[in-house]
Design a protein around this motif. Structure first.
Motif, PDB file in Angstrom:
ATOM      1  N   PRO A  77       0.805  -1.225   0.000  1.00  0.00           N
ATOM      2  CA  PRO A  77       0.000   0.000   0.000  1.00  0.00           C
ATOM      3  C   PRO A  77       0.839   1.277   0.000  1.00  0.00           C
ATOM      4  O   PRO A  77       1.957   1.316   0.514  1.00  0.00           O
ATOM      5  CB  PRO A  77      -0.786  -0.115   1.308  1.00  0.00           C
ATOM      6  N   LEU A  78       0.267   2.317  -0.584  1.00  0.00           N
ATOM      7  CA  LEU A  78       0.781   3.675  -0.462  1.00  0.00           C
ATOM      8  C   LEU A  78       0.008   4.365   0.660  1.00  0.00           C
ATOM      9  O   LEU A  78      -1.108   3.955   0.999  1.00  0.00           O
ATOM     10  CB  LEU A  78       0.597   4.430  -1.774  1.00  0.00           C
ATOM     11  N   PRO A  79       0.559   5.412   1.260  1.00  0.00           N
ATOM     12  CA  PRO A  79      -0.156   6.048   2.380  1.00  0.00           C
ATOM     13  C   PRO A  79      -1.545   6.543   2.009  1.00  0.00           C
ATOM     14  O   PRO A  79      -2.486   6.421   2.796  1.00  0.00           O
ATOM     15  CB  PRO A  79       0.772   7.204   2.789  1.00  0.00           C
ATOM     16  N   GLU A  80      -1.700   7.079   0.784  1.00  0.00           N
ATOM     17  CA  GLU A  80      -3.016   7.579   0.391  1.00  0.00           C
ATOM     18  C   GLU A  80      -4.031   6.455   0.209  1.00  0.00           C
ATOM     19  O   GLU A  80      -5.239   6.657   0.404  1.00  0.00           O
ATOM     20  CB  GLU A  80      -2.913   8.430  -0.880  1.00  0.00           C
ATOM     21  N   ASP A  81      -3.547   5.257  -0.175  1.00  0.00           N
ATOM     22  CA  ASP A  81      -4.459   4.111  -0.288  1.00  0.00           C
ATOM     23  C   ASP A  81      -5.142   3.836   1.054  1.00  0.00           C
ATOM     24  O   ASP A  81      -6.341   3.559   1.121  1.00  0.00           O
ATOM     25  CB  ASP A  81      -3.700   2.844  -0.710  1.00  0.00           C
ATOM     26  N   LEU A  82      -4.342   3.883   2.121  1.00  0.00           N
ATOM     27  CA  LEU A  82      -4.841   3.542   3.445  1.00  0.00           C
ATOM     28  C   LEU A  82      -5.606   4.694   4.082  1.00  0.00           C
ATOM     29  O   LEU A  82      -6.632   4.477   4.749  1.00  0.00           O
ATOM     30  CB  LEU A  82      -3.671   3.116   4.333  1.00  0.00           C
ATOM     31  N   LEU A  83      -5.142   5.927   3.880  1.00  0.00           N
ATOM     32  CA  LEU A  83      -5.855   7.076   4.437  1.00  0.00           C
ATOM     33  C   LEU A  83      -7.273   7.176   3.879  1.00  0.00           C
ATOM     34  O   LEU A  83      -8.207   7.591   4.580  1.00  0.00           O
ATOM     35  CB  LEU A  83      -5.094   8.365   4.137  1.00  0.00           C
ATOM     36  N   GLU A  84      -7.434   6.777   2.644  1.00  0.00           N
ATOM     37  CA  GLU A  84      -8.745   6.865   2.002  1.00  0.00           C
ATOM     38  C   GLU A  84      -9.787   6.002   2.700  1.00  0.00           C
ATOM     39  O   GLU A  84     -10.982   6.332   2.700  1.00  0.00           O
ATOM     40  CB  GLU A  84      -8.624   6.464   0.533  1.00  0.00           C
ATOM     41  N   VAL A  85      -9.336   4.903   3.318  1.00  0.00           N
ATOM     42  CA  VAL A  85     -10.286   3.976   3.956  1.00  0.00           C
ATOM     43  C   VAL A  85     -10.025   3.839   5.456  1.00  0.00           C
ATOM     44  O   VAL A  85     -10.553   2.931   6.103  1.00  0.00           O
ATOM     45  CB  VAL A  85     -10.225   2.587   3.276  1.00  0.00           C
TER      46      VAL A  85
END
Length: 310
Positions: free
Chosen positions: A233-241
Motif C-alpha cells: 500500500p501507499l499512504p493515500e491508499d490507506l488514508l482513504e479507507v
C-alpha cells in the motif's frame, strides 16, 4: 508466553511476546489512562521511543513494539508464512502483528503512533482491524517514493536506477557486502547526521541502539528483502479507507520525505491536524521530543474524551 529482561533503553523492562512462533520484543510503562502503542521505522527499534515512552506513560498505558525483523524481535528467513520458520516482510505482515499485539497483549483498542514506515504498518493494522484503533498519529510518514506506482513521477535516474540496484542487491553476496558496509558505526552516524537537523541528537547511544540489531543472525536477509519491496500500500491508499481519526506531524527539514509532498496527505478527511515542526528532520520523536510529546499527549487525551462522549 512472556519473559522479561532488564533494559537500559527506558525506565521499563523488555518483554517477550510469542507471535506466530517467533519471539517479539516490547516494553510497557504506565498503569492508567488510554493505551498507546509506539511503532518504529525502518532499521530502528523500540529504543527510538526512549524519550517518549516515560513521558507519555505519565497519563497513558504505553507500549513500544519491535516489528518482526527489527530490534530485538526475531529475524526469520523471508518467505511465505510458516510459523516459527519464515515470514514475508510486508506491511500486511506487520499490520497483522500490530493488530494481534493490541488484542493479545494490550487487550483492547489503542492509539497507534509511528514514525516513517511504521506509519504505513499502523494504518494497515487499523484498516484491516478497525476495532483495535481509536486513532493513529503519524510522524514523517514514508511516502514510498520508490514504490512501483510512484516511479513514473520520479527523475529518470531514480526510475531506472532504483530497480537496477534492487536487482543487484538480491544477489546475496552483493547484498551482504553492501549491508556490512552500512552496518558500521561511522556509516550509521553519517546517515543519522543527514536525517537529523539537530546534530546534537546524534549521540553514541543512538548509534549503538540502531547498530546492535544489525549484528543479529538474519538481519542482512531482512534488509535485502525490504529494500527489494516496492509493492504493497501507499499512504493515500490507506488514508482513504482509514476507519479512525489521524494526526500527522512532520519535520519540515526531512531530507527523505519532503513535507511539500507530505502536505497532500492532510487533504484526506480523516486527518484532523497536520502539524509542521520547524527545524526538525525525519525522526521528530527522537530529535525534538519536547515538541512531540505534548502534542501527542494532548491529542490522545482530547480524542479519548471525544470517544467517551459517543
Amino acid at each position: 508466553m512472556i519473559a522479561t529482561t532488564p533494559s537500559i533503553v527506558t525506565q521499563s523492562e523488555t518483554q517477550t511476546w510469542i507471535w506466530q512462533g517467533f519471539p517479539i520484543a516490547y516494553q510497557a510503562l504506565g498503569t492508567q489512562g488510554p493505551a498507546v502503542v509506539l511503532v518504529h521505522g525502518f532499521g530502528a527499534s523500540l529504543g527510538h521511543w526512549r524519550k517518549n515512552l516515560p513521558v507519555l506513560a505519565e497519563t497513558c498505558r504505553v507500549y513500544a513494539l519491535d516489528l518482526i525483523g527489527f530490534g530485538a524481535s526475531a529475524k526469520p528467513v523471508p518467505g511465505p508464512l510458516k510459523p516459527g520458520e519464515q515470514v514475508e516482510y510486508t506491511f500486511e505482515t506487520w499490520g497483522q502483528q500490530i493488530a494481534d499485539f493490541c488484542q493479545e497483549v494490550v487487550g483492547g483498542p489503542v492509539f497507534l503512533v509511528a514514525n516513517s514506515i511504521g506509519c504505513i504498518a499502523i494504518m494497515q493494522a487499523a484498516v484491516e482491524n478497525p476495532a483495535i484503533a481509536h486513532g493513529v498519529a503519524m510522524l514523517n510518514c514514508t511516502l514510498r517514493l520508490l514504490h512501483d506506482r510512484r516511479r513514473t513521477t520520479q527523475p529518470w535516474f531514480k526510475r531506472f536506477g532504483a530497480p537496477l540496484l534492487q536487482r543487484i542487491l538480491k544477489q546475496k553476496w552483493i547484498g551482504k557486502a553492501f549491508f556490512n558496509q552500512i552496518a558500521q558505526a561511522e556509516t550509521v552516524r553519517k546517515i543519522l547526521l543527514k536525517a537529523y537537523i539537530r546534530q546534537e541528537a546524534v549521540t553514541d547511544e543512538l548509534v549503538e541502539l540502531l547498530l546492535a540489531p544489525a549484528k543479529d543472525p538474519g538481519a542482512v536477509d531482512v534488509f535485502i528483502a525490504f529494500t527489494g519491496y516496492s509493492q504493497g500500500p501507499l499512504p493515500e491508499d490507506l488514508l482513504e479507507v482509514l476507519p479512525c481519526p489521524a494526526l500527522i506531524l512532520w519535520g519540515e527539514d526531512d531530507p527523505w520525505e519532503p513535507i511539500a509532498i507530505g502536505r497532500e496527505l492532510a487533504k484526506f478527511p480523516q486527518v484532523q491536524k497536520f502539524i509542521p515542526l520547524a527545524g526538525v528532520g525525519h525522526c521528530p520523536q527522537d530529535e525534538a521530543p519536547e515538541l512531540v510529546n505534548p502534542i501527542l499527549r494532548d491529542w490522545i487525551l482530547s480524542t479519548t474524551q471525544s470517544v467517551d462522549m459517543e
